[in-house]
Design a protein around this motif. Structure first.
Motif, PDB file in Angstrom:
ATOM      1  N   ASP A  98       0.836  -1.192   0.000  1.00 61.79           N
ATOM      2  CA  ASP A  98       0.000   0.000   0.000  1.00 61.79           C
ATOM      3  C   ASP A  98       0.874   1.246   0.000  1.00 61.79           C
ATOM      4  O   ASP A  98       1.976   1.251   0.554  1.00 61.79           O
ATOM      5  CB  ASP A  98      -0.907   0.038   1.232  1.00 61.79           C
ATOM      6  CG  ASP A  98      -2.087  -0.915   1.113  1.00 61.79           C
ATOM      7  OD1 ASP A  98      -2.409  -1.335  -0.019  1.00 61.79           O
ATOM      8  OD2 ASP A  98      -2.680  -1.241   2.156  1.00 61.79           O
ATOM      9  N   LYS A 105      -4.605   6.182   2.855  1.00 65.07           N
ATOM     10  CA  LYS A 105      -4.268   5.284   1.747  1.00 65.07           C
ATOM     11  C   LYS A 105      -4.486   5.979   0.408  1.00 65.07           C
ATOM     12  O   LYS A 105      -5.555   6.529   0.141  1.00 65.07           O
ATOM     13  CB  LYS A 105      -5.128   4.024   1.842  1.00 65.07           C
ATOM     14  CG  LYS A 105      -4.837   2.996   0.767  1.00 65.07           C
ATOM     15  CD  LYS A 105      -5.512   1.669   1.086  1.00 65.07           C
ATOM     16  CE  LYS A 105      -5.296   0.654  -0.018  1.00 65.07           C
ATOM     17  NZ  LYS A 105      -5.745  -0.701   0.355  1.00 65.07           N
ATOM     18  N   GLY A 108      -3.771   0.975  -4.045  1.00 66.36           N
ATOM     19  CA  GLY A 108      -3.755  -0.435  -3.693  1.00 66.36           C
ATOM     20  C   GLY A 108      -3.222  -1.247  -4.851  1.00 66.36           C
ATOM     21  O   GLY A 108      -3.291  -0.817  -6.016  1.00 66.36           O
ATOM     22  N   THR A 137      -8.447   7.695   3.647  1.00 66.28           N
ATOM     23  CA  THR A 137      -8.000   7.636   2.263  1.00 66.28           C
ATOM     24  C   THR A 137      -7.710   9.046   1.765  1.00 66.28           C
ATOM     25  O   THR A 137      -8.150  10.038   2.345  1.00 66.28           O
ATOM     26  CB  THR A 137      -9.063   6.994   1.355  1.00 66.28           C
ATOM     27  OG1 THR A 137     -10.269   7.775   1.416  1.00 66.28           O
ATOM     28  CG2 THR A 137      -9.368   5.561   1.789  1.00 66.28           C
TER      29      THR A 137
END
Length: 236
Positions: A98, A105, A108, A137
């Motif tokens: 990641d 994040k 991916g 995210t």
């Protein structure tokens, strides 16, 4: 290298697995502007609106290659290198592959294997990012980097080819070294959710020679994690 771009598909990984079974060559790439059934690790859906990057590539395993699971680290360092052109020094790797900005994040990576074919799928939040219940995210746009998916993909294609060449020619060591250089610091508190439903908390203590995660537990013992979902913990 061959690249095909489609406006919409279910999953670039699923499509490329089919093409692999039909004899597609290593270095084949498939990009979709939108995915209707994108997926992440452990069967989770990957939200795929237009404006982000969704692309998959194919690696054909050879007898002398390093272990296939280590391609997860290859993909990670290649993506970090490509994203680093636009967010220099800001994105960090979290095991196994990641990419984070701060605790959020950004992307991916999903690897799937069929015989000698390994399909590596990349999903990068460029223009938009989802709201997820279990993790923060972000997107490249939210971080101030307005990037066309095509431009990021051009850089990623070059980076993947270069790192696969090093993985084949020099082994896992340089890939592992680069991953550690671009990861969160040694001593970062982590929790690993294991495939059996359990969880382990500890401090990040590097990677073993094969790229598995090492956690140092509260009692001082070291635990090697070969599979799991890893989260950074905030230090109290």
């Amino acid at each position: 290298m061959t690249l095909r771009t489609v406006a919409e598909t279910g999953s670039t990984n699923a499509d490329l697995l089919i093409l692999a079974g039909e004899g597609a060559a290593e270095g084949s790439w498939l990009r979709a502007e939108r995915q209707l059934a994108g997926r992440g690790r452990e069967g989770r859906p990957w939200v795929s609106p237009a404006g982000n990057l969704y692309a998959s590539t194919l690696v054909r395993l050879r007898q002398a290659d390093p272990p296939a699971p280590s391609l997860a680290l290859v993909a990670a360092v290649a993506l970090e290198e490509a994203v680093g052109h636009f967010l220099p020094g800001r994105a960090r790797l979290k095991w196994p592959n990641d990419l984070l900005v701060g605790e959020a994040k950004l992307s991916g990576i999903l690897l799937e294997r069929a015989g000698d074919a390994v399909v590596i799928g990349f999903g990068v939040n460029i223009a938009d990012h989802p709201d997820l219940p279990d993790r923060p995210t972000t997107s490249m746009t939210a971080q101030g980097a307005m990037v066309a998916p095509e431009l990021l993909l051009d850089l990623l294609i070059d980076s993947v080819a270069r790192w696969i060449g090093r993985w084949r020619g020099e082994g896992l060591a340089p890939v592992r070294a680069r991953w550690l250089e671009r990861a969160h610091p040694i001593g970062s508190p982590l929790t690993a959710r294991l495939p059996d439903g359990g969880a382990v908390q500890g401090l990040f203590d590097g990677l073993d020679a094969d790229g598995a995660l090492i956690l140092r537990l509260a009692g001082g013992e070291r635990r090697v994690i070969h599979a799991g979902d890893v989260f950074l913990l905030r230090e109290s």
